[in-house]
Design an enzyme around this catalytic site. Sequence first.
Site, PDB file in Angstrom:
ATOM      1  N   GLU A   1       0.861  -1.182   0.000  1.00  0.00           N
ATOM      2  CA  GLU A   1       0.000   0.000   0.000  1.00  0.00           C
ATOM      3  C   GLU A   1       0.894   1.226   0.000  1.00  0.00           C
ATOM      4  O   GLU A   1       2.129   1.109   0.102  1.00  0.00           O
ATOM      5  CB  GLU A   1      -0.936  -0.009   1.215  1.00  0.00           C
ATOM      6  CG  GLU A   1      -2.015  -1.066   1.122  1.00  0.00           C
ATOM      7  CD  GLU A   1      -3.024  -1.001   2.252  1.00  0.00           C
ATOM      8  OE1 GLU A   1      -2.909  -0.120   3.118  1.00  0.00           O
ATOM      9  OE2 GLU A   1      -3.923  -1.850   2.273  1.00  0.00           O
TER      10      GLU A   1
ATOM     11  N   ARG B   1      -0.682   9.073   8.998  1.00  0.00           N
ATOM     12  CA  ARG B   1      -0.532   7.646   9.295  1.00  0.00           C
ATOM     13  C   ARG B   1      -0.130   6.859   8.052  1.00  0.00           C
ATOM     14  O   ARG B   1      -0.694   7.053   6.966  1.00  0.00           O
ATOM     15  CB  ARG B   1      -1.870   7.108   9.811  1.00  0.00           C
ATOM     16  CG  ARG B   1      -1.881   5.633  10.094  1.00  0.00           C
ATOM     17  CD  ARG B   1      -3.256   5.212  10.553  1.00  0.00           C
ATOM     18  NE  ARG B   1      -4.241   5.472   9.529  1.00  0.00           N
ATOM     19  CZ  ARG B   1      -4.704   4.548   8.684  1.00  0.00           C
ATOM     20  NH1 ARG B   1      -4.279   3.304   8.757  1.00  0.00           N
ATOM     21  NH2 ARG B   1      -5.616   4.863   7.792  1.00  0.00           N
TER      22      ARG B   1
HETATM   23  C1  SIN Z   1      -7.114   0.955   2.611  1.00  0.00           C
HETATM   24  O1  SIN Z   1      -7.383  -0.234   2.467  1.00  0.00           O
HETATM   25  O2  SIN Z   1      -6.772   1.688   1.698  1.00  0.00           O
HETATM   26  C2  SIN Z   1      -7.232   1.539   3.962  1.00  0.00           C
HETATM   27  C3  SIN Z   1      -6.159   1.026   4.799  1.00  0.00           C
HETATM   28  C4  SIN Z   1      -5.879   1.990   5.895  1.00  0.00           C
HETATM   29  O3  SIN Z   1      -6.587   2.973   6.073  1.00  0.00           O
HETATM   30  O4  SIN Z   1      -4.885   1.784   6.585  1.00  0.00           O
END
Ligand code: SIN
Length: 578
Positions: free
Chosen positions: A127, A392
């Site tokens: 991510e 965050r």
């Molecule tokens: C997401 O799945 O994009 C959200 C994950 C998060 O907010 O840490």
Amino acid sequence: MTGIRLNAPAPGWAIEADVVVVGSGVAGLTAALRCAAAGLSTVVVTKARLDDGSTRWAQGGIAAALGEGDTPEQHLDDTLVAGAGLCDEEAVRTLVTEGPDAVRRLIATGALFDTDPDSGEIELTREGGHHRRRIAHAGGDATGAEISRALVEAVRDAGLRTIENALVLDLLMDADGRTAGITLHVMGEGQHDGVGAVHAPTVVLATGGMGQVFSATTNPAVSTGDGVALALRAGAEVSDLEFVQFHPTVLFLGTDSEGQQPLVSEAVRGEGAHLVDASGTRFMLGQHELAELAPRDIVAKGIMRRMQEQGADHMYLDARHFGAEMWEQRFPTILAACRAHGIDPVTDPVPVAPAAHYASGGVRTDLHGRTTVPGLYACGEVACTGVHGANRLASNSLLEGLVFAERIAEDIAGAPREAGRPVLPETPSPLPLIAPEARAEIQRIMSHGAGVLRSAESLAAASAALETVHLNAVRATREGSGKTAEPGVESWETANLLCVARVLTAAALRREETRGCHWREDRPQRDDASWRHHLVVTLTPERRLVVRQTEGTAFPPTSRSTVPETIPPTVLDAPREP
Ligand code: SIN
């Protein structure tokens, strides 16, 4: 003790416990299970059903250095970069070093993560802001739902006392200003009804976030900032509230769309989706070495800039190249949400825009989750542990909830306390009730003036408009005119929303720079010389919000009761009689 309380009837019933945990997400249920396992009589109070909090909506997953070659040190580096110079390094180190084992214990509790069919190892995705695959997920994109299922089941198996459909009202304190329990209002029929109390020497706040303070958010309807507002009324310190994370890719359902909006997880970009404008151009290329996988604030800003340049109200996430099978297996929840709104990601780019997602700040705690009020703990989104800094890192929140909940339980079990007798403040000071109709107005004010893009002008206007909402409520109560509010869940929630909106706006106005997810159009640069510290807010018994500034970025390791003042305190206009 401030003596400030919500305007509510006196408790009509009471029960006793060693610990009361308020909230039933990953943080609350983990804390409750661990306290109960340590032999403490534990009660869980939750606003809706046990599985109705924000955790259930988490899609992407939980970040931890579990993969081959990954280390807590690399996770630490990525977290510090995302936090834009404001993380407490000791808190982050605690998170990343204790995280992997905490995830293993969660698995032992019953949570089933997706595994590679050949090796049987946990599958990891990427991510934004992560330099490697580090995010464990479950049910494809239903990680929070699976964690919630496993923890709720464990709570039921352990036979914990739970009170569902209950809004926490205020903290009870003994004569020495120590925690003595909570007051709460149970909605509907059941074992308890109406306003009551749980008497306990220890309270763990795990009430989640405050996304509902904005018009459009990924947060569920229960996220109304109740924990932060309660903590402020109890005299606790709150920190970093100006750092609201706007998730870059929330399904765009129209400019008038309000309330909880469907999230399109970063994991979709982690698996190779592209952000494009209406002409199909990938506008994040060249803006950051990680392009679409840059930290969340950078991607949100990239989208907003492109929208401004093109006069558009949304951009697109293009993952048509995944094909139907991958969409169905890896992202079934998102696929279903898109299709429910008439968009098929297999054949069409998905319209997206940023929306309020996560409060990086909250009730200030030390490394054991202790707040500045003795006996009051906080964990999960309601807390500010110093882990997130100004922004965050994606998927660090479930991990933070787990790790710090375990630390809290250990701290409580290590030094059990006798319950003090709750005493009512000598000069009770109920806040004016805010009519539920004001909720949408507060949300509009906040989205307009304190949203993704802010300036001194927009924040000052928001601040003045919030003051007017407050003064109108006071006038209506005094004169019995206009929209007089009655004590009840909606008016208490709206009072909490107004409280956190005022604090957030005050802190955002005060922070005269752009950093992390705080984006000031009028102060576009990060200013380390003047602003590498936290803003700490307290509510005084005179109902004044005092904003102070810490020395540097570290939270003091032990007592947080005294924050060094490096500048004179800002005393805002208090909620006052008109
Ligand atoms: C997401 O799945 O994009 C959200 C994950 C998060 O907010 O840490």
